[in-house]
Motif scaffolding. Sequence first.
Motif, short mmCIF file in Angstrom:
data_model
loop_
_atom_site.label_atom_id
_atom_site.label_comp_id
_atom_site.label_asym_id
_atom_site.label_seq_id
_atom_site.Cartn_x
_atom_site.Cartn_y
_atom_site.Cartn_z
N GLU A 76 -6.44 2.80 -9.57
CA GLU A 76 -7.34 1.67 -9.81
C GLU A 76 -6.87 0.44 -9.03
O GLU A 76 -7.69 -0.27 -8.43
CB GLU A 76 -7.39 1.35 -11.31
CG GLU A 76 -8.05 2.41 -12.17
CD GLU A 76 -7.21 3.66 -12.34
OE1 GLU A 76 -7.80 4.74 -12.58
OE2 GLU A 76 -5.94 3.58 -12.22
N ARG A 77 -5.57 0.21 -9.03
CA ARG A 77 -5.05 -0.93 -8.28
C ARG A 77 -5.24 -0.74 -6.78
O ARG A 77 -5.58 -1.69 -6.06
CB ARG A 77 -3.57 -1.13 -8.60
CG ARG A 77 -3.00 -2.40 -7.99
CD ARG A 77 -1.57 -2.64 -8.45
NE ARG A 77 -1.02 -3.81 -7.78
CZ ARG A 77 0.24 -4.20 -7.87
NH1 ARG A 77 1.08 -3.53 -8.66
NH2 ARG A 77 0.68 -5.25 -7.21
N LEU A 78 -5.05 0.48 -6.32
CA LEU A 78 -5.27 0.76 -4.91
C LEU A 78 -6.72 0.51 -4.52
O LEU A 78 -7.00 -0.04 -3.45
CB LEU A 78 -4.90 2.22 -4.60
CG LEU A 78 -3.41 2.53 -4.46
CD1 LEU A 78 -3.19 4.03 -4.42
CD2 LEU A 78 -2.85 1.88 -3.21
N ALA A 79 -7.64 0.90 -5.39
CA ALA A 79 -9.06 0.70 -5.09
C ALA A 79 -9.40 -0.78 -4.99
O ALA A 79 -10.34 -1.17 -4.30
CB ALA A 79 -9.91 1.36 -6.17
N GLY A 80 -8.59 -1.62 -5.67
CA GLY A 80 -8.87 -3.05 -5.66
C GLY A 80 -8.12 -3.84 -4.61
O GLY A 80 -8.20 -5.07 -4.61
N LEU A 81 -7.40 -3.15 -3.71
CA LEU A 81 -6.71 -3.88 -2.65
C LEU A 81 -7.70 -4.66 -1.80
O LEU A 81 -8.82 -4.20 -1.54
CB LEU A 81 -5.93 -2.91 -1.75
CG LEU A 81 -4.69 -2.23 -2.35
CD1 LEU A 81 -4.09 -1.28 -1.33
CD2 LEU A 81 -3.65 -3.25 -2.80
N ALA A 82 -7.28 -5.83 -1.37
CA ALA A 82 -8.15 -6.66 -0.53
C ALA A 82 -8.50 -5.94 0.76
O ALA A 82 -7.72 -5.14 1.28
CB ALA A 82 -7.45 -7.99 -0.21
N ALA A 83 -9.66 -6.24 1.27
CA ALA A 83 -10.12 -5.58 2.50
C ALA A 83 -9.20 -5.86 3.67
O ALA A 83 -9.10 -5.04 4.60
CB ALA A 83 -11.55 -6.04 2.82
N ASP A 84 -8.50 -7.01 3.65
CA ASP A 84 -7.60 -7.35 4.75
C ASP A 84 -6.15 -7.02 4.44
O ASP A 84 -5.23 -7.49 5.11
CB ASP A 84 -7.73 -8.83 5.14
CG ASP A 84 -7.49 -9.78 3.97
OD1 ASP A 84 -7.34 -9.31 2.82
OD2 ASP A 84 -7.46 -11.01 4.20
N ASP A 85 -5.91 -6.18 3.43
CA ASP A 85 -4.58 -5.66 3.14
C ASP A 85 -4.37 -4.42 4.01
O ASP A 85 -5.16 -3.47 3.94
CB ASP A 85 -4.48 -5.29 1.65
CG ASP A 85 -3.07 -4.92 1.20
OD1 ASP A 85 -2.37 -4.22 1.95
OD2 ASP A 85 -2.67 -5.32 0.09
N TRP A 86 -3.32 -4.40 4.84
CA TRP A 86 -3.11 -3.32 5.80
C TRP A 86 -3.03 -1.95 5.13
O TRP A 86 -3.30 -0.92 5.75
CB TRP A 86 -1.85 -3.56 6.63
CG TRP A 86 -0.57 -3.40 5.87
CD1 TRP A 86 0.09 -4.37 5.17
CD2 TRP A 86 0.20 -2.21 5.70
NE1 TRP A 86 1.23 -3.86 4.59
CE2 TRP A 86 1.32 -2.53 4.89
CE3 TRP A 86 0.07 -0.90 6.17
CZ2 TRP A 86 2.28 -1.59 4.52
CZ3 TRP A 86 1.04 0.04 5.81
CH2 TRP A 86 2.11 -0.31 5.00
#
Length: 317
Positions: free
Chosen positions: A222-232
């Motif tokens: 769930e946290r991975l799915a919520g990573l910011a779009a500009d997070d590498w």
Amino acid sequence: MKLRTLGSSDLHLTPLGFGAWAAGGPWKFGWGAQDDDASVAAIHRALELGINWIDTAAIYGLGHSEEVVARALAEWKGDRPYVFTKCSMVWDATGNVDYAYTEKSIRAEVEASLRRLKTDVIDLYQMHWPDDDMAGTLEGWAAMAKLKDEGKVRYIGASNFNVEEMTEAGEIAELTSLQPPYSLLARDVEADALPYCEANQIGVINYSPMGSGLFTGAMTRERLAGLAADDWRKNNPNFQEPKLTTHLAIADRLREVGARHGQSAGATAIAWCRRQNAITACIVGARAAEQVDGFIGAMDYTLTPADITYIESGRQD
């Protein structure tokens, strides 16, 4: 807590160093938006808990990480830590990232880093990445050696070099250190780079010992799915299937082993790296002060052989 000497230098490092990659905020290989106050608080917490060195790079946030480090040190009332930074990754006015190895470019980079860090000398200056052309790498390395001779930097090191690159660079000027990726998901250096460094008195400060967050114990699907779009990490294969299930299973085992020692999964992942005698110390990043509290136990934490077997394979030998 025992300090370890970095290679043949007179730099005596704590087992952990603060990594300021995320402090740079958004850029091509950034971790998404980052609050500067939170970064400064994280650095201060690391220093309060005894960490005595900070690793950054000019390219992190296109200079911004170095500026944040400078601010943190200006506001810090204790002993000044060692400060390490890097060169060879550059950017233009529009933020496009490139690589440069000429003496002119390296000299311009060091002057800019000295200005942003608000210091007269850099404790360890590292080539961030080697050039695809060895001639370019060696030109840049020779330029760095001149900077050391001139007193602008105290020592020079290599980041992401292989054995051949370290060998050829070492014929020009001594390498104080290697900075490779090393964790439970990046073990290539065990085969040759770590033995080479140990045999040649080259210090090793590995980055991403917690797998860039995968092994903190806090990472979930769930946290991975919520990573910011500009997070590498958003599009990195290590954070996607088919690898993700395997990595999260390792994180579960790290959490189990850590619980037996009164430590976190993240601290256990770092302790796994520190079991290697060739590793001088580990670079560990934090985006908030409380994250430092979660891994600081790795400063003095030794795993048993049975722990290591279980972490790596799930077997209870």
